[in-house]
Design a protein around this motif. Sequence first.
Motif, mmCIF file in Angstrom:
data_model
loop_
_atom_site.group_PDB
_atom_site.id
_atom_site.type_symbol
_atom_site.label_atom_id
_atom_site.label_comp_id
_atom_site.label_asym_id
_atom_site.label_seq_id
_atom_site.Cartn_x
_atom_site.Cartn_y
_atom_site.Cartn_z
ATOM 1 N N GLN A 133 0.830 -1.203 0.000
ATOM 2 C CA GLN A 133 0.000 0.000 0.000
ATOM 3 C C GLN A 133 0.870 1.261 0.000
ATOM 4 O O GLN A 133 0.583 2.224 -0.737
ATOM 5 N N GLU A 134 1.925 1.260 0.800
ATOM 6 C CA GLU A 134 2.822 2.415 0.817
ATOM 7 C C GLU A 134 3.507 2.598 -0.534
ATOM 8 O O GLU A 134 3.696 3.731 -0.997
ATOM 9 N N GLU A 135 3.875 1.476 -1.175
ATOM 10 C CA GLU A 135 4.508 1.575 -2.493
ATOM 11 C C GLU A 135 3.542 2.159 -3.518
ATOM 12 O O GLU A 135 3.920 3.017 -4.330
ATOM 13 N N ARG A 136 2.285 1.711 -3.477
ATOM 14 C CA ARG A 136 1.298 2.268 -4.410
ATOM 15 C C ARG A 136 1.062 3.750 -4.148
ATOM 16 O O ARG A 136 0.946 4.549 -5.091
ATOM 17 N N GLU A 137 0.954 4.117 -2.880
ATOM 18 C CA GLU A 137 0.756 5.535 -2.564
ATOM 19 C C GLU A 137 1.945 6.379 -3.014
ATOM 20 O O GLU A 137 1.768 7.498 -3.516
ATOM 21 N N ARG A 138 3.162 5.838 -2.849
ATOM 22 C CA ARG A 138 4.325 6.592 -3.284
ATOM 23 C C ARG A 138 4.356 6.754 -4.804
ATOM 24 O O ARG A 138 4.660 7.835 -5.326
ATOM 25 N N GLU A 139 4.017 5.680 -5.544
ATOM 26 C CA GLU A 139 3.958 5.789 -7.000
ATOM 27 C C GLU A 139 2.867 6.765 -7.433
ATOM 28 O O GLU A 139 3.056 7.545 -8.375
ATOM 29 N N LYS A 140 1.722 6.722 -6.762
ATOM 30 C CA LYS A 140 0.646 7.651 -7.093
ATOM 31 C C LYS A 140 1.074 9.094 -6.844
ATOM 32 O O LYS A 140 0.808 9.992 -7.666
ATOM 33 N N ALA A 141 1.725 9.322 -5.720
ATOM 34 C CA ALA A 141 2.200 10.681 -5.424
ATOM 35 C C ALA A 141 3.233 11.136 -6.449
ATOM 36 O O ALA A 141 3.253 12.307 -6.855
ATOM 37 N N GLU A 142 4.076 10.192 -6.905
ATOM 38 C CA GLU A 142 5.069 10.547 -7.921
ATOM 39 C C GLU A 142 4.399 10.911 -9.238
ATOM 40 O O GLU A 142 4.789 11.885 -9.909
ATOM 41 N N ARG A 143 3.378 10.146 -9.623
ATOM 42 C CA ARG A 143 2.654 10.465 -10.858
ATOM 43 C C ARG A 143 1.944 11.809 -10.756
ATOM 44 O O ARG A 143 1.956 12.612 -11.703
ATOM 45 N N GLU A 144 1.313 12.068 -9.612
ATOM 46 C CA GLU A 144 0.643 13.358 -9.433
ATOM 47 C C GLU A 144 1.645 14.512 -9.476
ATOM 48 O O GLU A 144 1.357 15.580 -10.032
ATOM 49 N N ARG A 145 2.814 14.296 -8.897
ATOM 50 C CA ARG A 145 3.815 15.361 -8.921
ATOM 51 C C ARG A 145 4.289 15.634 -10.351
ATOM 52 O O ARG A 145 4.429 16.792 -10.771
ATOM 53 N N GLU A 146 4.534 14.558 -11.129
ATOM 54 C CA GLU A 146 4.944 14.751 -12.521
ATOM 55 C C GLU A 146 3.833 15.431 -13.333
ATOM 56 O O GLU A 146 4.112 16.298 -14.169
ATOM 57 N N LYS A 147 2.576 15.035 -13.076
ATOM 58 C CA LYS A 147 1.469 15.669 -13.784
ATOM 59 C C LYS A 147 1.376 17.151 -13.440
ATOM 60 O O LYS A 147 1.165 17.999 -14.322
ATOM 61 N N ALA A 148 1.561 17.487 -12.172
ATOM 62 C CA ALA A 148 1.525 18.895 -11.768
ATOM 63 C C ALA A 148 2.676 19.677 -12.397
ATOM 64 O O ALA A 148 2.511 20.830 -12.812
#
Length: 503
Positions: free
Chosen positions: A336-351
């Motif tokens: 779950q932490e790995e998925r959240e970290r990947e999601k946060a990374e994708r959101e940061r790149e999108k921003a």
Amino acid sequence: MLDENLPTFRLRPSTDNPLSSILYFSQNGDEPAPEYVLRRADPALPASRNKYAVALCAAHNADVVYGEVMVEPEWSQPTLSAAEIRAQGQAGAAAAAPAVPLVPDSFTVQLYNPDQSVAVKMVPGSWGKSDSWEFELPIQTFPAPTASELDREQQNSSPAAPELIPRIMFRWKKDGLLSKDMTCYMSGKRLGARKSKEPDITVALFKAARESVLTVYQPNLHRVELEDRKGLELVLLLSSEVIRDLWLSPKPDLFNVQGGAGTAVSGNKRKNSRPLASSAAAAVPASMSGALGNAPPPQPAAPSAVAPTAKTDITSPPSNPEIDAETRRLQAMVEQEEREREKAEREREKAERAEQKRIKRMIEEEEKERRRRAAEVAKETERLRKVYGVEGQVLPSEQRPPALPPRGHQQHPHSPHSHSPTSHPAQHHLGPWGAGAGGCAPPAARPVSAGPYSRPVFQPPPSVHPGPGPGAQGPFHFNTLNALWKGAAGQLQKVQKKRSSHW
């Protein structure tokens, strides 16, 4: 914590084994990760009796030992008062009082691969000065690489004498008389008996608390001329923990004089969740076999009894539903932490991409606005130029003076407007006032080869007779002109004659 960007080691007790503690390493604000495991000797083993021992092992492989420390106490008979001696005499006690263990003034840190012994000596503090612990490390630890087999054999058989290798001196010093925190300084160099003192340079800081923290002061490490930086790190970790256990925060029965597993387990508030066989097998690597090599070996039956148990635990671990459920929960948490970290990374790149597009669009809009304003300014300038013209916009220095009309275009009022066909041909070249016929022809240019200037002699024009035609002048006008020319010619002749008579 001094600074999260500095290399920091945090010692936290292990939940699996009460005799082990994990050293977590963090730097530059990263999440702490396990780097080493600090293991203590099992008090239930006979080899650990009357000894204090700790070892620094790899975090993921307990069989890899980087270094260890073993300290044996100094024994002393207690001094009894007169009342105690009299009470023992009255009771008829013939047995002497038991000896009391004392903490020695020094201990040795043993490093492996390459083998190296580092002695740490205590220097008691005086009035106004706190205690300190000094140790030295050689500048050159590893032998020089060579292709000669003979040199290699000589290096292995007879290494260089310690007196010939320069050493760097370090000192652990308490921050205050009542403080439990320490600071490690580099105090100078030593070659044999000759020492060169230098101002203290901070190398590390140690904070003794429930979870001890060691911070390496990295900005000053470039001034430490050591070849073995890993050895310095191990010595700092082991020496700080041993000083804390022996002098700063000593525990009861430090040297395991009484023996037994109850003392070691009761000193830790956490309980061991593993079965008894697993605990005994995990305690075997922490028995400090390398440090306790001089101690009498245990009974041969004990290792044979423990080894099969450890092998059974490794090949077929006991099935426990609670342990399996906890393992699955931890794995799910990690995923779950790995998925959240990947999601946060994708959101940061999108921003970041959205921000780049916004900045690019803003730059394009500014460029369009600049072009529109430039076009409006040019249009308004052209309109004003059509309305008011360009007069007054040129500087006076850039204006050209108006062109004057040529002299040949001027006409004398007395010049005739028409000529008679019987007039003299000279009238076409020389008029009454020096101009051509009609006053319109320009004067003849002076040739380049002309000599010095001479005054021209004017001769009267021939009399002009009025001819028939509408443009003919009256007789009075021509007679008057002839008289004027004759008078002027006579005066010129007189002047010329006078000049000639003078010379």
